[in-house]
Scaffold this motif. Structure first.
Motif, short mmCIF file in Angstrom:
data_model
loop_
_atom_site.label_atom_id
_atom_site.label_comp_id
_atom_site.label_asym_id
_atom_site.label_seq_id
_atom_site.Cartn_x
_atom_site.Cartn_y
_atom_site.Cartn_z
N GLY A 9 23.06 18.79 -15.91
CA GLY A 9 22.20 17.65 -16.19
C GLY A 9 20.83 18.10 -16.67
O GLY A 9 20.50 19.28 -16.65
N THR A 11 17.04 16.54 -19.04
CA THR A 11 16.36 15.51 -19.82
C THR A 11 16.54 15.80 -21.30
O THR A 11 16.28 16.94 -21.74
CB THR A 11 14.87 15.45 -19.48
OG1 THR A 11 14.71 15.15 -18.09
CG2 THR A 11 14.17 14.38 -20.31
N ARG A 38 29.01 7.50 -12.93
CA ARG A 38 27.55 7.54 -12.97
C ARG A 38 26.97 6.35 -12.24
O ARG A 38 27.61 5.30 -12.12
CB ARG A 38 27.04 7.58 -14.41
CG ARG A 38 27.30 6.30 -15.22
CD ARG A 38 26.87 6.51 -16.66
NE ARG A 38 27.02 5.29 -17.45
CZ ARG A 38 26.85 5.23 -18.77
NH1 ARG A 38 26.51 6.32 -19.45
NH2 ARG A 38 27.01 4.09 -19.41
N ALA A 40 23.14 4.42 -12.03
CA ALA A 40 21.73 4.26 -12.38
C ALA A 40 21.03 3.55 -11.23
O ALA A 40 21.67 2.83 -10.46
CB ALA A 40 21.61 3.46 -13.67
N THR A 91 21.05 7.09 -18.92
CA THR A 91 20.30 7.69 -17.83
C THR A 91 20.89 7.28 -16.49
O THR A 91 21.05 6.09 -16.20
CB THR A 91 18.83 7.27 -17.89
OG1 THR A 91 18.24 7.81 -19.10
CG2 THR A 91 18.06 7.77 -16.68
N ALA A 92 21.25 8.27 -15.68
CA ALA A 92 21.90 8.02 -14.39
C ALA A 92 22.16 9.34 -13.70
O ALA A 92 22.00 10.41 -14.30
CB ALA A 92 23.23 7.29 -14.58
N THR A 93 22.56 9.24 -12.44
CA THR A 93 23.12 10.41 -11.76
C THR A 93 24.61 10.42 -12.04
O THR A 93 25.29 9.40 -11.84
CB THR A 93 22.86 10.36 -10.25
OG1 THR A 93 21.45 10.32 -10.02
CG2 THR A 93 23.45 11.57 -9.57
N TYR A 94 25.11 11.55 -12.50
CA TYR A 94 26.52 11.68 -12.86
C TYR A 94 27.25 12.46 -11.77
O TYR A 94 26.80 13.53 -11.34
CB TYR A 94 26.66 12.39 -14.20
CG TYR A 94 26.34 11.48 -15.37
CD1 TYR A 94 25.03 11.07 -15.61
CD2 TYR A 94 27.34 11.01 -16.21
CE1 TYR A 94 24.72 10.21 -16.66
CE2 TYR A 94 27.05 10.15 -17.26
CZ TYR A 94 25.74 9.76 -17.48
OH TYR A 94 25.45 8.90 -18.52
N TYR A 95 28.38 11.90 -11.35
CA TYR A 95 29.18 12.47 -10.28
C TYR A 95 30.56 12.85 -10.77
O TYR A 95 31.17 12.13 -11.58
CB TYR A 95 29.34 11.47 -9.14
CG TYR A 95 28.06 11.05 -8.48
CD1 TYR A 95 27.34 9.95 -8.95
CD2 TYR A 95 27.56 11.73 -7.37
CE1 TYR A 95 26.17 9.55 -8.34
CE2 TYR A 95 26.39 11.33 -6.75
CZ TYR A 95 25.70 10.24 -7.25
OH TYR A 95 24.53 9.85 -6.64
N THR A 119 24.56 15.16 -10.59
CA THR A 119 23.57 15.82 -11.42
C THR A 119 22.86 14.75 -12.25
O THR A 119 23.51 13.84 -12.78
CB THR A 119 24.21 16.91 -12.31
OG1 THR A 119 23.20 17.62 -13.01
CG2 THR A 119 25.20 16.33 -13.30
N GLN A 120 21.54 14.86 -12.36
CA GLN A 120 20.76 13.82 -13.01
C GLN A 120 20.72 14.02 -14.52
O GLN A 120 20.47 15.13 -15.01
CB GLN A 120 19.33 13.82 -12.47
CG GLN A 120 18.41 12.82 -13.13
CD GLN A 120 18.77 11.38 -12.84
OE1 GLN A 120 19.22 11.06 -11.74
NE2 GLN A 120 18.59 10.50 -13.82
N THR A 122 18.76 12.33 -17.77
CA THR A 122 17.69 11.41 -18.21
C THR A 122 17.59 11.48 -19.72
O THR A 122 17.45 12.57 -20.28
CB THR A 122 16.35 11.79 -17.57
OG1 THR A 122 16.47 11.75 -16.15
CG2 THR A 122 15.26 10.81 -18.01
#
Length: 125
Positions: A9, A11, A38, A40, A91-95, A119-120, A122
């Motif tokens: 992850g 930016t 994911r 958000a 944009t989100a945390t991805y699992y 993992t983030q 952005t």
């Protein structure tokens, strides 16, 4: 129990690309499906893409079609999510997650048994 650890992850600017990885340890041979989800802030967790680990059949959410590709290394079971043409709404945390047996809906997070910590990602100018 099987363990999943996401990485990759970061930016990126809109239009950019990222590849997420999910390292797998203590792989459970009853795992039939693995997927990327994911979440958000303020939203429910949603399915992005999933794969039948035996046959390679893929499932992708409408938001991921034409932009995201899920794949798995058959040797070490590492799961990948290649993301292109990223948008701010990605944009989100991805699992990463894994499921034993057959799901009725491969993109339903409620059907998955084992989860990584996320993992983030952005996407911002």
């Amino acid at each position: 129990q099987m363990e999943l650890v996401e990485s990759g992850g970061g930016t990126v600017q809109p239009g950019g690309s990222l590849t997420l990885s999910c390292a797998v340890s203590k792989y459970d041979e009853t795992t039939y499906y693995m997927g990327w989800f994911r979440q958000a802030p303020g939203k429910e967790r949603e399915g992005v893409a999933a794969i039948d680990t035996r046959w390679g059949l893929q499932f992708r959410a409408d938001s991921a079609k034409l932009r995201f590709t899920i794949s798995q290394n058959s040797a070490d079971r590492t799961l990948y999510l290649q993301m292109t043409s990223l948008k701010p709404e990605d944009t989100a945390t991805y699992y990463c997650a894994a499921k034993s047996g057959h799901p009725s809906d491969a993109l339903n997070p409620g059907e998955y048994d084992v989860w990584g910590r996320g993992t983030q990602v952005t996407v911002s100018p």
